[in-house]
Design a protein around this motif. Structure first.
Motif, mmCIF file in Angstrom:
data_model
loop_
_atom_site.group_PDB
_atom_site.id
_atom_site.type_symbol
_atom_site.label_atom_id
_atom_site.label_comp_id
_atom_site.label_asym_id
_atom_site.label_seq_id
_atom_site.Cartn_x
_atom_site.Cartn_y
_atom_site.Cartn_z
ATOM 1 N N TYR A 44 5.265 14.355 10.969
ATOM 2 C CA TYR A 44 4.306 13.305 11.287
ATOM 3 C C TYR A 44 4.205 12.321 10.109
ATOM 4 N N TYR A 45 4.263 11.047 10.447
ATOM 5 C CA TYR A 45 4.216 9.984 9.448
ATOM 6 C C TYR A 45 3.027 9.065 9.698
ATOM 7 N N CYS A 46 2.372 8.651 8.624
ATOM 8 C CA CYS A 46 1.384 7.597 8.750
ATOM 9 C C CYS A 46 2.039 6.285 8.304
ATOM 10 N N ALA A 47 1.551 5.193 8.866
ATOM 11 C CA ALA A 47 2.162 3.905 8.591
ATOM 12 C C ALA A 47 1.114 2.803 8.619
ATOM 13 N N ALA A 48 1.396 1.732 7.886
ATOM 14 C CA ALA A 48 0.477 0.603 7.786
ATOM 15 C C ALA A 48 1.144 -0.663 8.303
ATOM 16 N N ASP A 49 0.391 -1.421 9.068
ATOM 17 C CA ASP A 49 0.878 -2.665 9.680
ATOM 18 C C ASP A 49 0.004 -3.811 9.174
ATOM 19 N N VAL A 53 0.852 -1.180 0.000
ATOM 20 C CA VAL A 53 0.000 0.000 0.000
ATOM 21 C C VAL A 53 0.894 1.238 0.000
ATOM 22 N N GLN A 54 0.490 2.235 -0.767
ATOM 23 C CA GLN A 54 1.226 3.501 -0.794
ATOM 24 C C GLN A 54 0.481 4.529 0.037
ATOM 25 N N LEU A 55 1.218 5.278 0.842
ATOM 26 C CA LEU A 55 0.616 6.223 1.777
ATOM 27 C C LEU A 55 1.124 7.628 1.508
ATOM 28 N N GLN A 56 0.239 8.589 1.621
ATOM 29 C CA GLN A 56 0.624 9.979 1.454
ATOM 30 C C GLN A 56 -0.036 10.822 2.523
ATOM 31 N N ALA A 57 0.780 11.395 3.381
ATOM 32 C CA ALA A 57 0.291 12.238 4.470
ATOM 33 C C ALA A 57 0.215 13.691 4.029
ATOM 34 N N SER A 58 -0.736 14.396 4.593
ATOM 35 C CA SER A 58 -0.895 15.821 4.290
ATOM 36 C C SER A 58 -1.579 16.508 5.455
ATOM 37 N N ASP A 113 4.929 -1.813 8.251
ATOM 38 C CA ASP A 113 5.540 -2.268 7.008
ATOM 39 C C ASP A 113 5.632 -1.192 5.932
ATOM 40 N N PHE A 114 4.724 -0.263 5.949
ATOM 41 C CA PHE A 114 4.681 0.765 4.913
ATOM 42 C C PHE A 114 4.560 2.134 5.554
ATOM 43 N N TRP A 115 5.246 3.108 4.958
ATOM 44 C CA TRP A 115 5.297 4.455 5.528
ATOM 45 C C TRP A 115 5.000 5.504 4.474
ATOM 46 N N GLY A 116 4.322 6.555 4.914
ATOM 47 C CA GLY A 116 4.150 7.715 4.070
ATOM 48 C C GLY A 116 5.367 8.610 4.159
ATOM 49 N N GLN A 117 5.359 9.701 3.413
ATOM 50 C CA GLN A 117 6.534 10.561 3.312
ATOM 51 C C GLN A 117 6.652 11.569 4.445
ATOM 52 N N GLY A 118 5.620 11.752 5.238
ATOM 53 C CA GLY A 118 5.687 12.680 6.353
ATOM 54 C C GLY A 118 5.159 14.055 6.009
ATOM 55 N N THR A 119 4.586 14.710 7.002
ATOM 56 C CA THR A 119 4.111 16.078 6.853
ATOM 57 C C THR A 119 4.551 16.872 8.082
#
Length: 125
Positions: free
Chosen positions: A93-98, A1-6, A113-119
């Motif tokens: 701040y980072y979002c992440a998926a487990d 999964v791809q994550l994008q924080a904003s 396991d997966f991380w967004g790029q941070g905001t």
């Protein structure tokens, strides 16, 4: 999964801010999700986490009562509502998926396991 924080920004102490995390893909509901943050010169730390269905949430003591994590599985979105912001909340701040599917969300960054790029959130005192 791809994550994008904003949703980050420069705000004054005491105000509210909502962070969003968009997940790409059709498997969002398979993941427990978390928010972490990292301040300059410090290690990444746990902020909040939520199980796949949203039924169980976990918070760091530093944000309990001020921050609320939520998710909308219908649109693959994760949120972090932050109120009464303090100078010490300043961080990326980072979002992440487990993908472990535990019934209690993990609080350790190594379990994700997966991380967004941070905001960036900057709180001025």
């Amino acid at each position: 999964v791809q994550l994008q924080a904003s949703g980050g920004g420069l705000v004054q102490a005491g105000v509210s801010l909502r962070l969003s995390c968009a997940a790409a893909g059709r498997t969002f509901t398979l993941y427990n999700m978390g928010w972490f943050r990292q301040a300059p010169g410090k290690e990444r730390e746990f902020v909040a986490a939520i199980t796949r269905g949203g039924g169980t949430k976990s918070y760091a003591d530093a944000v309990k009562g001020r921050f609320t994590i939520s998710r909308n599985n219908g649109i693959n979105m994760l949120y972090l509502q932050m109120t009464s912001l303090k100078f010490e909340d300043t961080a990326v701040y980072y979002c992440a998926a487990d993908r472990s599917r535990t019934t209690r969300p993990h609080r350790d960054a190594h379990d994700y396991d997966f991380w967004g790029q941070g905001t960036q959130v900057t709180v001025s005192s």
